[in-house]
Motif scaffolding. Structure first.
Motif, mmCIF file in Angstrom:
data_model
loop_
_atom_site.group_PDB
_atom_site.id
_atom_site.type_symbol
_atom_site.label_atom_id
_atom_site.label_comp_id
_atom_site.label_asym_id
_atom_site.label_seq_id
_atom_site.Cartn_x
_atom_site.Cartn_y
_atom_site.Cartn_z
ATOM 1 N N LYS A 20 0.825 -1.200 0.000
ATOM 2 C CA LYS A 20 0.000 0.000 0.000
ATOM 3 C C LYS A 20 0.860 1.251 0.000
ATOM 4 N N ASP A 21 2.039 1.190 0.640
ATOM 5 C CA ASP A 21 2.879 2.381 0.713
ATOM 6 C C ASP A 21 3.401 2.817 -0.654
ATOM 7 N N LEU A 22 3.231 1.975 -1.678
ATOM 8 C CA LEU A 22 3.669 2.342 -3.028
ATOM 9 C C LEU A 22 2.612 3.166 -3.767
ATOM 10 N N PHE A 23 1.393 3.287 -3.194
ATOM 11 C CA PHE A 23 0.281 3.941 -3.888
ATOM 12 C C PHE A 23 -0.165 5.188 -3.118
ATOM 13 N N LYS A 24 -0.763 6.074 -3.894
ATOM 14 C CA LYS A 24 -1.365 7.255 -3.253
ATOM 15 C C LYS A 24 -2.714 7.527 -3.904
ATOM 16 N N LEU A 25 -3.646 8.106 -3.126
ATOM 17 C CA LEU A 25 -4.978 8.443 -3.614
ATOM 18 C C LEU A 25 -5.119 9.958 -3.603
ATOM 19 N N ASP A 26 -5.320 10.530 -4.781
ATOM 20 C CA ASP A 26 -5.494 11.980 -4.880
ATOM 21 C C ASP A 26 -6.907 12.362 -4.481
ATOM 22 N N GLU A 27 -7.103 13.664 -4.324
ATOM 23 C CA GLU A 27 -8.401 14.171 -3.881
ATOM 24 C C GLU A 27 -9.502 13.885 -4.894
ATOM 25 N N GLY A 29 -9.866 11.166 -6.454
ATOM 26 C CA GLY A 29 -10.135 9.730 -6.515
ATOM 27 C C GLY A 29 -9.166 8.955 -7.387
ATOM 28 N N THR A 30 -8.108 9.588 -7.879
ATOM 29 C CA THR A 30 -7.137 8.911 -8.750
ATOM 30 C C THR A 30 -6.122 8.154 -7.906
ATOM 31 N N VAL A 31 -6.007 6.848 -8.186
ATOM 32 C CA VAL A 31 -5.018 5.996 -7.507
ATOM 33 C C VAL A 31 -3.789 5.928 -8.404
ATOM 34 N N THR A 32 -2.624 6.298 -7.853
ATOM 35 C CA THR A 32 -1.383 6.339 -8.642
ATOM 36 C C THR A 32 -0.317 5.478 -7.974
ATOM 37 N N LEU A 33 0.425 4.729 -8.807
ATOM 38 C CA LEU A 33 1.586 3.962 -8.329
ATOM 39 C C LEU A 33 2.786 4.900 -8.333
ATOM 40 N N THR A 34 3.353 5.132 -7.165
ATOM 41 C CA THR A 34 4.475 6.068 -7.070
ATOM 42 C C THR A 34 5.756 5.393 -7.571
ATOM 43 N N PRO A 35 6.660 6.144 -8.197
ATOM 44 C CA PRO A 35 7.869 5.536 -8.797
ATOM 45 C C PRO A 35 8.913 5.181 -7.716
ATOM 46 N N THR A 36 9.638 4.126 -8.000
ATOM 47 C CA THR A 36 10.811 3.754 -7.205
ATOM 48 C C THR A 36 11.953 3.466 -8.172
ATOM 49 N N LEU A 38 12.928 0.721 -9.087
ATOM 50 C CA LEU A 38 12.624 -0.454 -9.906
ATOM 51 C C LEU A 38 11.246 -0.412 -10.532
ATOM 52 N N VAL A 39 10.373 0.471 -10.072
ATOM 53 C CA VAL A 39 8.975 0.494 -10.531
ATOM 54 C C VAL A 39 8.669 1.845 -11.165
ATOM 55 N N LYS A 40 7.997 1.811 -12.330
ATOM 56 C CA LYS A 40 7.642 3.038 -13.039
ATOM 57 C C LYS A 40 6.322 3.603 -12.503
ATOM 58 N N GLU A 41 6.231 4.929 -12.502
ATOM 59 C CA GLU A 41 5.005 5.611 -12.067
ATOM 60 C C GLU A 41 3.916 5.439 -13.117
ATOM 61 N N ARG A 42 2.677 5.225 -12.683
ATOM 62 C CA ARG A 42 1.559 5.140 -13.618
ATOM 63 C C ARG A 42 0.237 5.263 -12.857
ATOM 64 N N GLU A 43 -0.773 5.728 -13.571
ATOM 65 C CA GLU A 43 -2.113 5.855 -13.001
ATOM 66 C C GLU A 43 -2.771 4.491 -13.011
ATOM 67 N N ILE A 44 -3.364 4.107 -11.871
ATOM 68 C CA ILE A 44 -3.937 2.776 -11.735
ATOM 69 C C ILE A 44 -5.446 2.798 -11.955
ATOM 70 N N ALA A 45 -6.147 3.737 -11.332
ATOM 71 C CA ALA A 45 -7.611 3.760 -11.473
ATOM 72 C C ALA A 45 -8.147 5.071 -10.896
ATOM 73 N N VAL A 46 -9.406 5.354 -11.216
ATOM 74 C CA VAL A 46 -10.147 6.454 -10.599
ATOM 75 C C VAL A 46 -11.340 5.818 -9.896
ATOM 76 N N VAL A 47 -11.430 6.010 -8.573
ATOM 77 C CA VAL A 47 -12.465 5.329 -7.810
ATOM 78 C C VAL A 47 -13.422 6.340 -7.176
ATOM 79 N N THR A 48 -14.595 5.804 -6.874
ATOM 80 C CA THR A 48 -15.584 6.573 -6.114
ATOM 81 C C THR A 48 -15.982 5.738 -4.909
ATOM 82 N N ILE A 49 -16.714 6.347 -4.010
ATOM 83 C CA ILE A 49 -17.129 5.633 -2.812
ATOM 84 C C ILE A 49 -18.033 4.460 -3.154
#
Length: 553
Positions: A20-27, A29-36, A38-49
């Motif tokens: 979970k610490d590799l991801f962040k949720l923007d205001e 609702g966009t879930v993004t994989l943060t870069p490291t 070894l891992v490339k940054e990319r948008e994962i999904a847009v979620v709602t409640i």
């Protein structure tokens, strides 16, 4: 911040899952994989409640699908003896990890694949160093004059190369070419050295044979004065002639002394030949010369060689002819005999040249097969591989010493490609099945794949056995023909001073050929028995499967 978003953020903070610490949720609702690293940054999904729980579950399932691919690779990695061969698969996994839209511990999976990649690079560097050392060793031997030791050294280099690890084709071919160039340079020098040394000895041997033959040709001469002077001249010529093969030197000197003694013994007890006998001999030798001239241009090599041998035997058994006719008649007869045997020798050499040309053509086909065996363009490469095989079958035989080696190398390249093609097709099928079937179905598919590979392996072994038997039968036929020639030759040896030496030589050849023929026949029996065992196992397997299907129905 909207209430809905506040609920999404709160919901996100309550979630707990690996990575979970590799991801962040923007205001928004966009879930993004943060870069490291070894891992490339990319948008994962847009979620709602409303869809958050469903989306999270789906994304975790997608991660598990990717993770199963990594686990399968891990099992293959642990089982692999030469891990360098997994380089392409590791590269595909890296791409999969950096392109999969999912939620999970990407860093852990990426670190595992990165560790594999580092191990492969290390092994590749070690293989480069080892093969480069072999290339440098070969180049250091190219100018050696220790021909026997260096020839063995090149064989050792080839064996060490064969046992060395996997390396990409480009660098592998470049280093191997250095070894081949060094080997060719050494072999050319070695061949030139032996050719010159043997040439000198053979030239001297020819001169001494000529002296011995001249001495023998004079032992029955009736020109007592000129023949006596000729023997003195031949003795001086012998002394001024260089060295030759020691054994032959003693033999030829003994021939000269024997001929010389015969001549001087005859000189003391000189008697005149009867003119009537000479004239009768002249008629016989005229007939023999005419028969030899009629056979001089024959291409029925075996029968004519026998006939020529019989004529030569009759010629030698026929007495002297009038002196004024002897040289001309001898020349007529000998020219005809030499014309035939020179033509037969050239015919034999032409066959050898044709086989060398065939070897060059097949070497080109082998080189092309090696060039395309690692191609991933399956369709067009399959067509070209089959074209190369069809063209191979139209080319005649190559020298026996190259036949097995070049055939095995060509078939090895061909099988390498089709095994890769089969593996690629099987891999794509397995991936397709894996996406549609449950893990239990994957296990069944894997089992069937293993059984198909075993069947293909048994069929390949049967095909290889057939080819081995066919090649052995061809070699048996050639060896039997050669043995027949040796037996025919030994039965038709012309009596004379060299007869016993020739008989001993031919007997040795017959013994060696007979032993080789026995080994070939035993090989055919052994391979046939092994092939029949494989076929019996295959038939038993098919019978068991048929019984199982019948029982199931």
């Amino acid at each position: 911040m909207a209430p809905e978003n506040v609920n999404i953020i709160s919901w996100w903070e309550e979630q707990s899952f690996p990575g979970k610490d590799l991801f962040k949720l923007d205001e928004d609702g966009t879930v993004t994989l943060t870069p490291t690293a070894l891992v490339k940054e990319r948008e994962i999904a847009v979620v709602t409640i409303d869809n958050a729980e469903t989306v999270l579950k789906n994304l975790q399932e997608k991660f598990e699908e990717m993770q199963s691919r990594v686990r399968e690779a891990e099992i293959e990695w642990m089982a692999a003896t030469d891990k360098s061969k997994m380089a392409d698969k590791i590269e595909q996994l890296k791409g999969l990890i950096n392109s999969t839209v999912a939620i999970g511990d990407f860093e852990k999976a990426a670190q595992l694949v990165n560790d594999w990649e580092s191990s492969i690079k290390k092994a590749s560097d070690e293989n480069v160093a080892a093969k480069k050392a072999l290339a440098e060793l070969a180049e250091s031997l190219a100018d050696s004059t220790e021909y026997k030791e260096t020839s063995q050294a090149f064989k050792d280099i080839t064996e060490k190369w064969r046992l060395s690890g996997f390396l990409d084709k480009s660098r592998n071919d470049m280093l191997w070419k250095r070894i081949e160039n060094a080997r060719k340079k050494f072999q050319d020098r070695k061949r030139d050295f032996h050719d010159e040394e043997e040439k000198d000895l053979l030239v001297t041997l020819d001169l001494k044979i000529e002296i011995a033959e001249l001495a023998e040709s004079l032992q029955n001469s009736e020109e007592w004065k000129s023949a006596t002077e000729a023997y003195h001249e031949l003795t001086e010529r012998w002394k001024s002639t260089g060295r030759t093969i020691h054994k032959r030197n003693e033999e030829l000197w003994q021939r000269i002394m024997t001929a010389k003694n015969i001549f001087f013994d005859r000189k003391k007890a000189h008697f005149a030949q009867i003119q009537v006998e000479q004239e009768a001999n002249l008629i016989i030798k005229l007939e023999l010369a005419e028969k030899a001239e009629a056979l001089a241009n024959s291409t029925d090599w075996s029968a004519t060689a026998t006939a020529m041998g019989a004529l030569k035997e009759q010629w030698r058994n026929t007495g002297r002819v009038p002196h004024e006719k002897a040289d001309e008649l001898n020349k007529r007869f000998n020219d005809s005999v030499e014309t035939f045997f020179d033509a037969r020798r050239k015919h034999t050499e032409a066959i050898r040249v044709t086989q060398e040309q065939n070897y060059a053509l097949k070497s080109e086909l082998l080189q092309r097969a090696e060039e395309i065996k690692d191609s991933n363009r399956w369709g067009e490469t399959t067509v070209e591989m089959n074209r190369l095989f069809d063209e191979w079958k139209t080319i005649g035989p190559v020298p026996r010493e190259h036949n097995t080696t070049i055939w095995d190398a060509f078939m090895g390249a061909r099988k390498h490609f089709f095994q890769r093609k089969d593996a690629d097709r099987d891999q794509r099928k397995q991936q397709f099945d894996a996406q549609k079937a449950a893990r239990e179905e994957q296990d069944i598919a894997y089992k069937k794949e293993r059984e198909a590979q075993e069947i293909a392996s048994r069929k390949t072994r049967i095909e290889q056995a057939h080819k081995t038997i066919e090649a052995a039968h061809t070699e048996i036929k050639e060896e039997e023909e050669k043995l027949a020639d040796f037996k025919n030759a030994i039965e038709n040896i012309t009596p004379g001073k060299k007869a016993e030496e020739l008989r001993t030589h031919l007997a040795a050849l017959i013994e060696e050929s007979t032993k080789h023929l026995d080994r070939l026949k035993k090989k055919v029996v052994t391979v046939t028995e092994d092939m029949n065992k494989i076929i019996e196992k295959e038939q038993q397997k098919e019978k068991e499967e048929a019984n199982a299907e019948q029982a199931a129905s």
